[in-house]
Motif scaffolding. Structure first.
Motif, PDB file in Angstrom:
ATOM      1  N   UNK A 171       5.870  -3.619   5.739  1.00 40.79           N
ATOM      2  CA  UNK A 171       6.858  -2.831   4.997  1.00 40.79           C
ATOM      3  C   UNK A 171       6.370  -2.698   3.564  1.00 40.79           C
ATOM      4  N   UNK A 172       6.254  -1.453   3.092  1.00 42.09           N
ATOM      5  CA  UNK A 172       5.752  -1.201   1.749  1.00 42.09           C
ATOM      6  C   UNK A 172       6.842  -1.455   0.709  1.00 42.09           C
ATOM      7  N   UNK A 173       6.432  -1.501  -0.560  1.00 39.44           N
ATOM      8  CA  UNK A 173       7.360  -1.780  -1.650  1.00 39.44           C
ATOM      9  C   UNK A 173       8.499  -0.773  -1.715  1.00 39.44           C
ATOM     10  N   UNK A 174       8.240   0.474  -1.322  1.00 42.43           N
ATOM     11  CA  UNK A 174       9.292   1.495  -1.362  1.00 42.43           C
ATOM     12  C   UNK A 174      10.197   1.444  -0.130  1.00 42.43           C
ATOM     13  N   UNK A 175       9.975   0.474   0.761  1.00 44.16           N
ATOM     14  CA  UNK A 175      10.808   0.311   1.937  1.00 44.16           C
ATOM     15  C   UNK A 175      10.317   1.041   3.170  1.00 44.16           C
ATOM     16  N   UNK A 176       9.283   1.841   3.026  1.00 43.15           N
ATOM     17  CA  UNK A 176       8.760   2.589   4.172  1.00 43.15           C
ATOM     18  C   UNK A 176       7.865   1.691   5.030  1.00 43.15           C
ATOM     19  N   UNK A 177       7.699   2.113   6.282  1.00 41.05           N
ATOM     20  CA  UNK A 177       6.875   1.342   7.215  1.00 41.05           C
ATOM     21  C   UNK A 177       5.401   1.676   7.023  1.00 41.05           C
ATOM     22  N   UNK A 178       4.558   0.660   7.058  1.00 42.92           N
ATOM     23  CA  UNK A 178       3.120   0.858   6.876  1.00 42.92           C
ATOM     24  C   UNK A 178       2.415   0.781   8.222  1.00 42.92           C
ATOM     25  N   UNK A 179       1.369   1.581   8.372  1.00 41.63           N
ATOM     26  CA  UNK A 179       0.509   1.499   9.548  1.00 41.63           C
ATOM     27  C   UNK A 179      -0.654   0.576   9.213  1.00 41.63           C
ATOM     28  N   UNK A 180      -0.717  -0.562   9.910  1.00 40.97           N
ATOM     29  CA  UNK A 180      -1.765  -1.558   9.650  1.00 40.97           C
ATOM     30  C   UNK A 180      -2.484  -1.832  10.955  1.00 40.97           C
ATOM     31  N   UNK A 181      -3.792  -1.569  10.970  1.00 38.54           N
ATOM     32  CA  UNK A 181      -4.593  -1.716  12.182  1.00 38.54           C
ATOM     33  C   UNK A 181      -5.516  -2.922  12.081  1.00 38.54           C
ATOM     34  N   UNK A 182      -5.997  -3.356  13.248  1.00 38.05           N
ATOM     35  CA  UNK A 182      -7.059  -4.355  13.313  1.00 38.05           C
ATOM     36  C   UNK A 182      -8.395  -3.634  13.420  1.00 38.05           C
ATOM     37  N   UNK A 183      -9.484  -4.232  12.962  1.00 37.02           N
ATOM     38  CA  UNK A 183     -10.801  -3.591  13.079  1.00 37.02           C
ATOM     39  C   UNK A 183     -11.176  -3.368  14.542  1.00 37.02           C
ATOM     40  N   UNK A 184     -11.184  -2.133  14.980  1.00 42.00           N
ATOM     41  CA  UNK A 184     -11.568  -1.823  16.356  1.00 42.00           C
ATOM     42  C   UNK A 184     -10.624  -2.413  17.380  1.00 42.00           C
ATOM     43  N   UNK A 185      -9.384  -2.770  16.963  1.00 41.53           N
ATOM     44  CA  UNK A 185      -8.422  -3.423  17.860  1.00 41.53           C
ATOM     45  C   UNK A 185      -9.004  -4.678  18.505  1.00 41.53           C
ATOM     46  N   UNK A 186      -9.903  -5.343  17.785  1.00 40.25           N
ATOM     47  CA  UNK A 186     -10.546  -6.572  18.272  1.00 40.25           C
ATOM     48  C   UNK A 186      -9.939  -7.769  17.557  1.00 40.25           C
ATOM     49  N   UNK A 187     -10.201  -8.995  18.051  1.00 44.22           N
ATOM     50  CA  UNK A 187      -9.727 -10.188  17.334  1.00 44.22           C
ATOM     51  C   UNK A 187     -10.322 -10.240  15.929  1.00 44.22           C
ATOM     52  N   UNK A 210      -5.110  -6.946   3.785  1.00 47.27           N
ATOM     53  CA  UNK A 210      -5.022  -5.517   4.116  1.00 47.27           C
ATOM     54  C   UNK A 210      -5.824  -4.684   3.121  1.00 47.27           C
ATOM     55  N   UNK A 211      -6.514  -3.688   3.616  1.00 47.53           N
ATOM     56  CA  UNK A 211      -7.286  -2.774   2.777  1.00 47.53           C
ATOM     57  C   UNK A 211      -6.794  -1.355   3.033  1.00 47.53           C
ATOM     58  N   UNK A 212      -6.433  -0.641   1.966  1.00 50.95           N
ATOM     59  CA  UNK A 212      -5.938   0.727   2.097  1.00 50.95           C
ATOM     60  C   UNK A 212      -7.075   1.688   2.442  1.00 50.95           C
ATOM     61  N   UNK A 213      -6.819   2.559   3.399  1.00 50.96           N
ATOM     62  CA  UNK A 213      -7.812   3.556   3.801  1.00 50.96           C
ATOM     63  C   UNK A 213      -7.435   4.918   3.229  1.00 50.96           C
ATOM     64  N   UNK A 214      -8.395   5.859   3.285  1.00 48.67           N
ATOM     65  CA  UNK A 214      -8.164   7.194   2.745  1.00 48.67           C
ATOM     66  C   UNK A 214      -7.033   7.937   3.425  1.00 48.67           C
ATOM     67  N   UNK A 215      -6.717   7.560   4.648  1.00 47.64           N
ATOM     68  CA  UNK A 215      -5.655   8.219   5.404  1.00 47.64           C
ATOM     69  C   UNK A 215      -4.267   7.745   4.984  1.00 47.64           C
ATOM     70  N   UNK A 216      -4.201   6.705   4.122  1.00 45.04           N
ATOM     71  CA  UNK A 216      -2.916   6.152   3.733  1.00 45.04           C
ATOM     72  C   UNK A 216      -2.506   4.972   4.585  1.00 45.04           C
ATOM     73  N   UNK A 217      -3.223   4.735   5.670  1.00 45.57           N
ATOM     74  CA  UNK A 217      -2.954   3.564   6.500  1.00 45.57           C
ATOM     75  C   UNK A 217      -3.768   2.382   5.965  1.00 45.57           C
TER      76      UNK A 217
END
Length: 237
Positions: A171-187, A210-217
Motif C-alpha cells: 500500500x503506497x503512501x497515498x493509500x493506493x495499491x502497489x504492484x510488487x513482483x518477484x524477480x521472474x516469479x522465482x524464490x 522494493x525497487x521502482x520500475x519505469x512502469x510504476x510497478x
C-alpha cells in the motif's frame, strides 16, 4: 540324542543369532541417528531503504526456506565469524534479483536475463514453516530485523538461502495499491555461504527491498551487501 533333536537345536541356535544380530544392528542405527551433531539456524529478514519510502505498508508472506546444496564442514573454523560470507554474495552474477553481473541495478530494476527461471539449483532442501510468516518491510528499516524461522539442523555447510514468498501486499503512501513482483516469479535467492555448527546458533539475515520500475510497478530484490551471517555459541549471552 536323536538326529531330529540335533536339527531342532541347530535351528534354535540360528534363530537366536539372527534375532540378536538384528537387535544389535537396530541399536547401532538408532545410536547413529541420535548422536549426529546438530546446530540451530535462525532466519531473519530486514529491508534496505531503496524505494520503501513510497510505501505505507509492504507485507511479505513467507511460507518456507530452501537451503542448499548441503555439504560437510571441513577445515579449520574462523573465530571471527560476524558477516561471514556476505562479501561472496556480490560476485555470482547469476541471480534473478534484478542485478547486473557487477552488482548494479538496471534502471527499471529488472534482471539482465531472459526471465527463464524454470531451472532450480540441484540438491537444495526445502523447509516449510509450521505457519506462514508475514513481515512488513516498512517496519524493518535500518537495524530492525524480524525472526521468521528457527530450527535445529544437522551440522553442514550451505551455499545459499532462498525465501519462498507466497504473497506481497503493498500500500503506497497515498493509500493506493502497489504492484510488487518477484524477480521472474522465482524464490528470493541470497547467495551467501554459511554453516550450521554444532551447539551454535547461526543467524542468517536476508536483506531485500522494493525497487521502482519505469512502469510504476515495483520489484523485490535481494540486497547482497546487506546479508549478514553471525555465529553464537548455544550457551552464550
Amino acid at each position: 540324542m536323536s538326529e531330529k533333536s540335533t536339527a531342532l537345536d541347530s535351528m534354535d541356535r540360528r534363530s537366536y543369532l539372527q534375532a540378536t544380530g538384528a537387535a544389535a544392528l537396530g541399536t547401532t542405527v538408532l545410536a547413529g541417528c541420535v548422536g549426529r551433531a546438530t546446530g540451530t539456524l535462525a532466519t531473519h529478514v530486514t529491508d534496505q531503504p531503496a524505494d520503501i519510502g513510497d510505501f505505507e505498508s509492504l507485507l511479505v508472506t513467507i511460507e518456507g526456506v530452501w537451503l542448499g546444496p548441503e555439504g560437510a564442514i571441513s577445515g579449520a573454523e574462523d573465530d571471527d565469524q560476524e558477516g561471514d560470507g556476505a562479501d561472496d554474495a556480490e560476485d555470482d552474477g547469476d541471480t534473478d534479483d534484478g542485478e547486473t553481473d557487477d552488482g548494479e541495478i538496471d534502471e527499471d530494476g529488472d534482471a539482465n536475463d531472459d526471465g527463464d527461471d524454470e531451472t532450480e539449483p540441484a540438491g537444495r532442501e526445502y523447509y516449510e514453516f509450521d505457519e506462514p510468516e508475514t513481515a512488513d518491510l516498512v517496519q524493518l528499516q535500518g537495524e530492525e530485523t524480524q525472526l521468521i524461522d528457527e530450527r535445529e539442523l544437522s551440522v553442514a555447510s550451505y551455499q545459499f538461502l532462498q525465501l519462498d514468498v507466497s504473497a506481497v501486499d503493498g500500500t503506497l503512501e497515498d493509500g493506493s495499491e502497489a504492484t510488487v513482483d518477484l524477480p521472474g516469479n522465482a524464490p528470493l535467492t541470497f547467495n551467501a555461504p554459511f554453516e550450521v555448527r554444532e551447539d551454535t546458533r547461526t543467524s542468517f539475515t536476508a536483506d531485500f527491498a522494493p525497487v521502482r520500475r519505469g512502469t510504476g510497478s515495483y520489484i523485490l530484490r535481494p540486497v547482497p551487501e546487506g546479508i549478514e551471517v553471525t555465529y553464537e555459541e548455544a550457551d552464550g549471552d
